[in-house]
Design a protein around this motif. Structure first.
Motif, mmCIF file in Angstrom:
data_model
loop_
_atom_site.group_PDB
_atom_site.id
_atom_site.type_symbol
_atom_site.label_atom_id
_atom_site.label_comp_id
_atom_site.label_asym_id
_atom_site.label_seq_id
_atom_site.Cartn_x
_atom_site.Cartn_y
_atom_site.Cartn_z
ATOM 1 N N PHE A 9 38.492 48.457 55.905
ATOM 2 C CA PHE A 9 37.749 48.495 57.166
ATOM 3 C C PHE A 9 38.029 49.788 57.924
ATOM 4 C CE2 PHE A 9 37.562 47.653 61.781
ATOM 5 C CZ PHE A 9 36.211 47.405 61.883
ATOM 6 N N THR A 10 36.962 50.441 58.370
ATOM 7 C CA THR A 10 37.068 51.569 59.286
ATOM 8 C C THR A 10 36.010 51.381 60.370
ATOM 9 O OG1 THR A 10 35.556 52.914 57.967
ATOM 10 C CG2 THR A 10 37.915 53.222 57.570
ATOM 11 N N ALA A 11 36.158 52.129 61.417
ATOM 12 C CA ALA A 11 35.205 52.061 62.524
ATOM 13 C C ALA A 11 34.795 53.484 62.885
ATOM 14 C CB ALA A 11 35.838 51.353 63.718
ATOM 15 N N GLU A 12 33.725 53.610 63.643
ATOM 16 C CA GLU A 12 33.229 54.932 64.039
ATOM 17 C C GLU A 12 34.091 55.574 65.115
ATOM 18 O OE1 GLU A 12 29.094 54.817 65.025
ATOM 19 O OE2 GLU A 12 28.564 53.820 63.143
ATOM 20 N N ARG A 13 34.897 54.745 65.797
ATOM 21 C CA ARG A 13 35.750 55.261 66.873
ATOM 22 C C ARG A 13 37.046 54.464 66.893
ATOM 23 N NH1 ARG A 13 35.708 51.437 70.665
ATOM 24 N NH2 ARG A 13 33.939 50.043 70.790
ATOM 25 N N ALA A 14 38.044 55.040 67.528
ATOM 26 C CA ALA A 14 39.324 54.351 67.671
ATOM 27 C C ALA A 14 39.118 53.020 68.390
ATOM 28 C CB ALA A 14 40.301 55.216 68.449
ATOM 29 N N TRP A 15 39.763 51.992 67.916
ATOM 30 C CA TRP A 15 39.712 50.622 68.430
ATOM 31 C C TRP A 15 38.357 49.956 68.206
ATOM 32 C CZ3 TRP A 15 44.088 48.290 68.743
ATOM 33 C CH2 TRP A 15 45.226 49.074 68.927
ATOM 34 N N GLY A 16 37.532 50.552 67.339
ATOM 35 C CA GLY A 16 36.314 49.872 66.929
ATOM 36 C C GLY A 16 36.701 48.574 66.233
ATOM 37 N N THR A 27 38.677 34.712 70.376
ATOM 38 C CA THR A 27 38.156 35.607 69.347
ATOM 39 C C THR A 27 39.258 36.101 68.428
ATOM 40 O OG1 THR A 27 38.389 37.562 70.751
ATOM 41 C CG2 THR A 27 36.253 36.455 70.778
ATOM 42 N N THR A 28 38.869 36.323 67.196
ATOM 43 C CA THR A 28 39.710 36.982 66.202
ATOM 44 C C THR A 28 38.931 38.213 65.779
ATOM 45 O OG1 THR A 28 40.580 34.856 65.453
ATOM 46 C CG2 THR A 28 40.860 36.738 63.970
ATOM 47 N N ARG A 29 39.539 39.382 65.999
ATOM 48 C CA ARG A 29 38.842 40.633 65.721
ATOM 49 C C ARG A 29 39.735 41.555 64.902
ATOM 50 N NH1 ARG A 29 36.476 43.343 70.645
ATOM 51 N NH2 ARG A 29 34.765 43.830 69.252
ATOM 52 N N LEU A 30 39.116 42.255 63.971
ATOM 53 C CA LEU A 30 39.798 43.254 63.163
ATOM 54 C C LEU A 30 39.503 44.612 63.775
ATOM 55 C CD1 LEU A 30 41.329 44.233 60.650
ATOM 56 C CD2 LEU A 30 39.148 44.103 59.395
ATOM 57 N N HIS A 31 40.552 45.352 64.122
ATOM 58 C CA HIS A 31 40.418 46.680 64.728
ATOM 59 C C HIS A 31 40.912 47.744 63.767
ATOM 60 C CE1 HIS A 31 39.662 45.441 68.954
ATOM 61 N NE2 HIS A 31 40.345 44.374 68.593
ATOM 62 N N TRP A 32 40.279 48.900 63.819
ATOM 63 C CA TRP A 32 40.768 50.104 63.158
ATOM 64 C C TRP A 32 41.039 51.119 64.249
ATOM 65 C CZ3 TRP A 32 39.244 55.092 63.679
ATOM 66 C CH2 TRP A 32 39.846 56.024 62.831
ATOM 67 N N THR A 33 42.143 51.863 64.118
ATOM 68 C CA THR A 33 42.413 52.910 65.093
ATOM 69 C C THR A 33 43.354 53.952 64.536
ATOM 70 O OG1 THR A 33 42.985 53.375 67.390
ATOM 71 C CG2 THR A 33 44.388 51.786 66.214
ATOM 72 N N VAL A 89 50.824 48.453 75.619
ATOM 73 C CA VAL A 89 49.910 49.438 75.048
ATOM 74 C C VAL A 89 50.349 49.710 73.611
ATOM 75 C CG1 VAL A 89 51.206 51.446 75.913
ATOM 76 C CG2 VAL A 89 48.790 51.688 75.317
ATOM 77 N N ALA A 90 49.379 49.784 72.709
ATOM 78 C CA ALA A 90 49.648 50.026 71.297
ATOM 79 C C ALA A 90 49.381 51.487 70.956
ATOM 80 C CB ALA A 90 48.764 49.127 70.435
ATOM 81 N N HIS A 91 50.347 52.101 70.254
ATOM 82 C CA HIS A 91 50.216 53.473 69.773
ATOM 83 C C HIS A 91 50.350 53.454 68.254
ATOM 84 C CE1 HIS A 91 50.843 56.001 73.536
ATOM 85 N NE2 HIS A 91 50.944 54.764 73.965
ATOM 86 N N PRO A 92 49.249 53.609 67.520
ATOM 87 C CA PRO A 92 49.366 53.646 66.061
ATOM 88 C C PRO A 92 50.116 54.906 65.623
ATOM 89 C CG PRO A 92 47.165 54.263 66.718
ATOM 90 C CD PRO A 92 47.871 53.823 67.970
ATOM 91 N N LEU A 93 50.847 54.786 64.546
ATOM 92 C CA LEU A 93 51.551 55.921 63.946
ATOM 93 C C LEU A 93 50.757 56.289 62.693
ATOM 94 C CD1 LEU A 93 55.141 54.467 64.409
ATOM 95 C CD2 LEU A 93 53.935 56.083 65.906
ATOM 96 N N GLY A 94 49.667 57.025 62.891
ATOM 97 C CA GLY A 94 48.683 57.263 61.834
ATOM 98 C C GLY A 94 47.590 56.223 61.957
ATOM 99 N N GLU A 95 46.861 55.979 60.876
ATOM 100 C CA GLU A 95 45.815 54.952 60.892
ATOM 101 C C GLU A 95 46.444 53.568 60.840
ATOM 102 O OE1 GLU A 95 42.615 55.053 58.108
ATOM 103 O OE2 GLU A 95 42.327 57.211 58.334
ATOM 104 N N ALA A 96 45.794 52.627 61.515
ATOM 105 C CA ALA A 96 46.274 51.240 61.480
ATOM 106 C C ALA A 96 45.088 50.289 61.556
ATOM 107 C CB ALA A 96 47.228 50.971 62.635
ATOM 108 N N ARG A 97 45.299 49.138 60.952
ATOM 109 C CA ARG A 97 44.331 48.043 61.025
ATOM 110 C C ARG A 97 45.064 46.845 61.601
ATOM 111 N NH1 ARG A 97 43.454 51.510 57.142
ATOM 112 N NH2 ARG A 97 41.326 52.192 56.751
ATOM 113 N N ILE A 98 44.467 46.275 62.617
ATOM 114 C CA ILE A 98 45.150 45.261 63.412
ATOM 115 C C ILE A 98 44.234 44.071 63.621
ATOM 116 C CG2 ILE A 98 46.187 44.822 65.676
ATOM 117 C CD1 ILE A 98 46.105 48.235 65.440
ATOM 118 N N LEU A 99 44.781 42.886 63.471
ATOM 119 C CA LEU A 99 44.062 41.649 63.767
ATOM 120 C C LEU A 99 44.517 41.189 65.142
ATOM 121 C CD1 LEU A 99 42.068 39.764 62.216
ATOM 122 C CD2 LEU A 99 44.042 38.286 61.820
#
Length: 107
Positions: A9-16, A27-33, A89-99
């Motif tokens: 999974f990827t998104a067009e923008r951070a936290w998509g 809600t249950t949502r999958l985020h990419w950032t 506040v969440a700070h990814p260390l590189g790319e991350a996928r979060i539920l």
């Protein structure tokens, strides 16, 4: 029925996000950032699960009249629970996928 390959999974923008489910107002949502979010307090509880990558979660604790900022690095498979009123506040260390599981419409 839906199968979601979280690591793909990827998104067009951070936290998509992709909404996985909305069950009775939760809600249950999958985020990419690959970028930090913003300091916030949710309208209710939040369950934050790192599915891929690493995320440094910053949060503030009240000690009397003072707010103390702390952080923890979450790895793949780690879960962070934000109770009502937890500023974080969440700070990814590189790319991350979060539920994220939270009240519908929460920030």
């Amino acid at each position: 029925m839906d199968v979601i390959r979280a690591k793909e999974f990827t998104a067009e923008r951070a936290w998509g996000a992709k909404t996985v489910a909305n069950m009775n107002g939760v809600t249950t949502r999958l985020h990419w950032t690959d970028q930090p979010y913003k300091w916030h307090i949710n309208d209710g509880e939040e369950v934050f699960v790192v599915l891929d990558g690493r995320v440094e979660m910053y949060y503030r604790e009240c000690l009397g009249d003072e707010k103390i900022e702390r952080s923890v690095v979450l790895h793949t498979g780690d879960i962070f629970f934000a109770s009502v009123g937890t500023e974080h506040v969440a700070h990814p260390l590189g790319e991350a996928r979060i539920l994220v599981v939270e009240k519908a419409g929460s920030i």
